[in-house]
Every structure is written in C-alpha cells, then in structure tokens.
Design an enzyme around this catalytic site. Structure first.
Site, PDB file in Angstrom:
ATOM      1  N   SER A 134       0.832  -1.212   0.000  1.00 51.71           N
ATOM      2  CA  SER A 134       0.000   0.000   0.000  1.00 51.71           C
ATOM      3  C   SER A 134       0.864   1.259   0.000  1.00 51.71           C
ATOM      4  O   SER A 134       0.586   2.227  -0.718  1.00 51.71           O
ATOM      5  CB  SER A 134      -0.891   0.025   1.248  1.00 51.71           C
ATOM      6  OG  SER A 134      -1.824  -1.012   1.199  1.00 51.71           O
ATOM      7  N   ASP A 161      -6.565  -8.030   4.983  1.00 52.38           N
ATOM      8  CA  ASP A 161      -5.770  -8.841   4.047  1.00 52.38           C
ATOM      9  C   ASP A 161      -5.151 -10.056   4.731  1.00 52.38           C
ATOM     10  O   ASP A 161      -4.631 -10.955   4.047  1.00 52.38           O
ATOM     11  CB  ASP A 161      -4.658  -7.989   3.413  1.00 52.38           C
ATOM     12  CG  ASP A 161      -5.232  -6.938   2.461  1.00 52.38           C
ATOM     13  OD1 ASP A 161      -6.394  -7.077   2.043  1.00 52.38           O
ATOM     14  OD2 ASP A 161      -4.518  -5.969   2.145  1.00 52.38           O
ATOM     15  N   ARG A 190      -2.535 -13.953  -1.919  1.00 48.84           N
ATOM     16  CA  ARG A 190      -2.603 -14.173  -0.459  1.00 48.84           C
ATOM     17  C   ARG A 190      -3.120 -15.569  -0.129  1.00 48.84           C
ATOM     18  O   ARG A 190      -2.736 -16.169   0.873  1.00 48.84           O
ATOM     19  CB  ARG A 190      -3.455 -13.105   0.214  1.00 48.84           C
ATOM     20  CG  ARG A 190      -2.923 -11.698  -0.047  1.00 48.84           C
ATOM     21  CD  ARG A 190      -3.132 -10.737   1.083  1.00 48.84           C
ATOM     22  NE  ARG A 190      -2.640  -9.417   0.708  1.00 48.84           N
ATOM     23  CZ  ARG A 190      -1.361  -9.052   0.730  1.00 48.84           C
ATOM     24  NH1 ARG A 190      -0.432  -9.889   1.129  1.00 48.84           N
ATOM     25  NH2 ARG A 190      -0.997  -7.845   0.343  1.00 48.84           N
ATOM     26  N   ARG A 243       1.492   4.254  -3.025  1.00 48.48           N
ATOM     27  CA  ARG A 243       1.275   5.679  -2.711  1.00 48.48           C
ATOM     28  C   ARG A 243       2.556   6.480  -2.905  1.00 48.48           C
ATOM     29  O   ARG A 243       2.513   7.642  -3.309  1.00 48.48           O
ATOM     30  CB  ARG A 243       0.734   5.805  -1.281  1.00 48.48           C
ATOM     31  CG  ARG A 243      -0.744   5.344  -1.183  1.00 48.48           C
ATOM     32  CD  ARG A 243      -1.134   5.036   0.239  1.00 48.48           C
ATOM     33  NE  ARG A 243      -2.554   4.750   0.415  1.00 48.48           N
ATOM     34  CZ  ARG A 243      -3.151   3.588   0.121  1.00 48.48           C
ATOM     35  NH1 ARG A 243      -2.446   2.583  -0.396  1.00 48.48           N
ATOM     36  NH2 ARG A 243      -4.443   3.411   0.329  1.00 48.48           N
ATOM     37  N   SER A 294     -13.045   1.451   3.497  1.00 52.87           N
ATOM     38  CA  SER A 294     -12.135   1.048   2.423  1.00 52.87           C
ATOM     39  C   SER A 294     -11.126   2.151   2.163  1.00 52.87           C
ATOM     40  O   SER A 294     -11.505   3.280   1.809  1.00 52.87           O
ATOM     41  CB  SER A 294     -12.917   0.761   1.137  1.00 52.87           C
ATOM     42  OG  SER A 294     -12.066   0.875   0.017  1.00 52.87           O
ATOM     43  N   GLY A 343      -6.055  -3.514  -7.525  1.00 50.34           N
ATOM     44  CA  GLY A 343      -7.204  -2.693  -7.142  1.00 50.34           C
ATOM     45  C   GLY A 343      -6.760  -1.324  -6.664  1.00 50.34           C
ATOM     46  O   GLY A 343      -7.406  -0.312  -6.940  1.00 50.34           O
TER      47      GLY A 343
HETATM   48  C1  S3P Z   1      -5.561  -1.308   0.128  1.00 52.39           C
HETATM   49  C2  S3P Z   1      -6.766  -1.287   0.788  1.00 52.39           C
HETATM   50  C3  S3P Z   1      -7.539  -2.494   1.072  1.00 52.39           C
HETATM   51  C4  S3P Z   1      -6.688  -3.743   0.983  1.00 52.39           C
HETATM   52  C5  S3P Z   1      -5.843  -3.758  -0.265  1.00 52.39           C
HETATM   53  C6  S3P Z   1      -4.920  -2.558  -0.293  1.00 52.39           C
HETATM   54  C7  S3P Z   1      -4.887  -0.028  -0.146  1.00 52.39           C
HETATM   55  O1  S3P Z   1      -8.589  -2.607   0.130  1.00 52.39           O
HETATM   56  O2  S3P Z   1      -7.497  -4.890   1.033  1.00 52.39           O
HETATM   57  O3  S3P Z   1      -5.064  -4.935  -0.320  1.00 52.39           O
HETATM   58  O4  S3P Z   1      -3.693  -0.038  -0.517  1.00 52.39           O
HETATM   59  O5  S3P Z   1      -5.527   1.016   0.022  1.00 52.39           O
HETATM   60  P1  S3P Z   1     -10.008  -1.875   0.333  1.00 52.39           P
HETATM   61  O6  S3P Z   1      -9.802  -0.429   0.337  1.00 52.39           O
HETATM   62  O7  S3P Z   1     -10.829  -2.320  -0.836  1.00 52.39           O
HETATM   63  O8  S3P Z   1     -10.531  -2.385   1.643  1.00 52.39           O
END
Ligand code: S3P
Length: 442
Positions: free
Chosen positions: A22, A329, A402, A26, A172, A99
């Site tokens: 994450s 996660d 995972r 960023r 989220s 995602g």
């Molecule tokens: C993440 C947020 C989470 C997490 C994903 C990474 C992020 O997802 O499950 O692996 O980097 O912001 P959600 O925001 O859909 O909960």
C-alpha cells in the site's frame, strides 16, 4: 505448480520482508504529483506496484530504478511534475491485478484536463468500481463503466471537481484515497467519513508531502478524513517499511511449526494495519515487538516463537467490527492459524472479503476444507472449529497471491503432500516468497 510437504524441523533465523504494498503504491503516485525529485527506498517490486509505475510513466512521469552507489540499495527516483503535470496517455492504462492502482489512479484522472481509459486483468474486471464512480460523480466527475456494469474498463473524462462530504458505506482505504486524491483538485474541502478507520497511509503520506489533511471523529462513531485543497505537494525521500501483510506468513509459520523462532526486521506496524498482532496476542501468541521507531510510518522488528493459540474463557474467539479493516488482508492466513487453535473462531463483518483478488470467503473455506479443517462460510465471514489435524490437498489459488501464501504455510503442518496450482501469483506482492520460506526452513 509447486509441491510442499510437512516441515519436520523448526523455522529459525532472521529475515526482511519486501516493502509495504500500500505504501509503495502511494509513494510513486503521490511523489509523481509532487514538485521536485523524490527518492524511494524499500519499494516493493511486485507486479502490482510495477503496474503503478508503468501507468505513471504512461502519464508522462519519468521514473527510474538505480542502485545507490554507496550501499547498493535499490532506489526508485520519481521526477514529480506537480499536481497539474500529467499528460494524456497513449492507449489504455493497464493496472494488472491491482485494485489500489485502479481505484486511486481513477481519483486522480477524474480531475485531469484530458480523457482516458483504464482497466486491468480478468480479476480487476470483476471487482466493484461503482463504489468510486458514485462519489466521483457527486464531485462533478465523469467516470463511466464502459460495459455499464459498475466495473472496469472505465472511461474517464477529466473535469473541474467540487469538494464533497461523503459517508462511505464501507471502510475502504481505496475508496477513501480515491476521493481524497480527487479532492486535491477540488474547489472546496473534501471530507470522507467511514464506519471505522481503514488504513491511513494516504493521510500520513499526503500530510508529510505538504497537504493540509487531518483525521477527526465523526457522528455515530464514524471517522473522517478532512482535506483542505490548494497546498502544493513537495517531493522528498521516502523509505517504505516492510509489509506486515507479507510478514504475516512468517509470523504464522513460526507460530505453527514447533520449536520455531524467527526475527522479522523492519515491519510496518501502523495501528490501522496491525490488527493481526493484537488478535494473535489475545490468542496467546508469543510475538515481541523490538526496536520500535517511526519514520513517517511506525515500524518494529518482530520476534516470533512457536505458540499454541486459544480462545477466550468460553472457548470462542471473535474477529469482527472495527478489527476487520485492520487485518482484512490477513484473514486468509488468520483462518489457517485459527484452524489449529483450541477454540471456535467466528469471523464476521468481513463481507468485503468477497470482492478481493478472489472471493476469499469461498476460496479460503474451499481450500481449508480440502485440508480437513472444520470451516463453514457465512454471509460475512466464516466459522472455524479449530483443533483438527490438517492433511495435504490440491490447492486452487484462483490467481490470488494471499491465498497461495496462506495455503503454503498451512502445508508446513499438514500430513502428506500439498500442491498449489499457480504459485507464480505470489509475484503480485511477494516475488521471493518461496525462496525466503525455504531459507528459514533449512
Ligand atoms: C488497500 C486497501 C484495502 C486492501 C488492499 C490494499 C490499499 O482494500 O485490502 O489490499 O492499498 O488502500 P479496500 O480499500 O478495498 O478495503
């Protein structure tokens, strides 16, 4: 395919885990939008974060990798162009399995002076994007699901945006961060409320680059991230800590395999991510946090020893509510751990698991059942009656990194042979996972 069998000796030794996924995403995104050059160390070179780099390169940002001449540490250099420096990409932006790339980048693209298309792999094209389309539309954005199904591909026509106060129905970080990034370009404040605090890496990093952003309590126990736009971002050096989500597999392996003792260096322990540590401490795990320090994000070395896990006095352990976003996660690997505990574990309020890289309620239950675990899926989680011995099985990962790593750890304590159909999917977040596991198992 990979074959694994029960480990007959303890895991011993020390290891580092790759950079936090994450925070790595960023670090590239935000420094691309900052003025000046930034150097990032500890960056996770997994497929997901490489997707973020390639998207920003297509958007006209120069990003290169080098080795620091003094100590040979890999460094990612991002030549930021400020909030308004992106240019229209040629062709579609491809986000692979990520995602985070898809949702955060869409927030940025909604505010640009150009239009573009974005999509990812087959898994990304099944994941809900209406959760970001809705708030971006309220901000005056124009984001369309090309197939009109609330999913990718998305077509984004950049617009002038207005600030909103948005009550997100889910906790989220991807939704929150998408809105906050769009909010950097809005004409007034943006406030994102969420039912309980999701990972706050966006808030921490944006603030450290110069944004005016803070967190406050909202009505009804909600939490709000408040962004006042107009401040330019300034590039800086960023050191990404090790990923607690990757460390989780070695924490679990050390707890499960008798006689083990493993030291995991430099792990990020941001409280919005460290729910696995508090859950396991409550279950009696022997995990010591040493050398704690903070450098933008809190981190520590984790010393983990073999432990037997238990529930509360009533023989039940519950994982639910505000805990869920802090360990979302890690629920697949926690399910493996709970399968060995002398209690019944009830995981609830975790319906979000259904829309991860796979439907993790279904895929965790399917695979652990095959290994002999007494596990039942529910609408928003699962119930695990711990204590039955595990046996080897043919694991189907559904391309979910995972799941693959969680089942590889389960295989270490399962009688007989376990096969994992698609072990290469670990490249998404932890390319050297099997090598590191092997090294600690020797
Ligand atoms: C993440 C947020 C989470 C997490 C994903 C990474 C992020 O997802 O499950 O692996 O980097 O912001 P959600 O925001 O859909 O909960």
């Amino acid at each position: 395919m990979i074959s694994l069998s029960k480990l007959n000796q303890p895991l011993k030794g020390e290891t580092f885990v790759p950079g936090d996924k994450s925070i790595s995403h960023r670090s590239v995104m935000f420094t691309a939008l900052a003025e000046g050059t930034s150097e990032i160390t500890g960056f996770l070179e997994g497929a997901d974060c490489l997707s973020t780099i390639s998207c920003f390169q297509k958007l006209g940002i120069q990003i290169e990798k080098s080795m620091r001449p003094t100590n040979g540490v890999p460094t990612i250099t991002v030549h930021g162009k400020g909030l308004h420096g992106l240019s229209k990409p040629e062709g579609i932006l491809y986000t692979g399995n990520s995602g985070t790339t898809t949702r955060l980048l869409t927030g940025v693209l909604a505010a640009q002076k150009f239009s573009c298309d974005i999509t990812g792999d087959a898994s990304i094209e099944t994941r809900p994007m209406d959760r970001i389309i809705k708030p971006l539309t309220l901000m005056g954005g124009d984001v369309k699901s090309v197939n009109n199904n609330g999913k990718c591909p998305l077509f984004i026509e950049g617009k002038n945006l207005r600030g909103i106060s948005y009550h997100s129905p889910v906790s989220s970080a991807q939704v929150k961060s998408c809105i906050l990034l769009a909010g950097l370009y809005a004409n007034s404040d943006t406030v994102v409320y969420e039912p309980s605090l999701s990972r706050d890496h966006t808030e921490i990093m944006l603030r450290s680059l110069g944004a005016d952003i803070h967190t406050e309590g909202g009505r009804m126990g909600e939490v709000a991230a408040v962004l006042h736009p107009g401040m330019p971002l300034h590039g800086k050096k960023i050191n990404v800590p090790g990923d607690i989500s990757s460390a989780a597999y070695f924490i679990a392996a050390a707890i499960l395999v008798p006689g083990s003792e493993v030291l995991i260096h430099n792990v990020g322990i941001n409280p919005t991510r460290a729910g696995i540590l508090s859950a396991l401490h409550q279950m009696g795990a022997d995990i010591e946090l040493i050398n704690q320090n903070t450098e933008m994000e809190p981190k520590a070395d984790l010393l983990v020893r073999h432990s037997t896990l238990h529930g509360n006095n009533n023989g039940i352990f519950e994982i639910r509510g505000r805990m869920i976003p802090t360990l979302i996660d890690e629920l697949p690997i926690l399910a493996v751990l709970c399968a060995t505990a002398s209690c019944t574990t009830i995981i609830s309020d975790a319906a979000e698991l259904k829309v991860k890289e796979s439907n993790r309620i279904a895929t965790v239950c399917e695979n652990l059942s095959k290994m002999g675990v007494d596990i039942t899926p529910t609408d928003d989680g699962m119930i695990i009656h711990g204590g039955k011995p595990l046996h080897g099985a043919e694991i189907k990962t559904y391309g979910d990194h995972r799941l693959a790593m969680s089942m590889a750890v389960a295989a270490l304590i399962a009688d007989g042979e376990t096969t994992i159909d698609d072990e290469k999917c670990v490249n998404i977040s932890y390319p050297s996972f099997f090598q590191d596991l092997k090294r600690l198992s020797k």
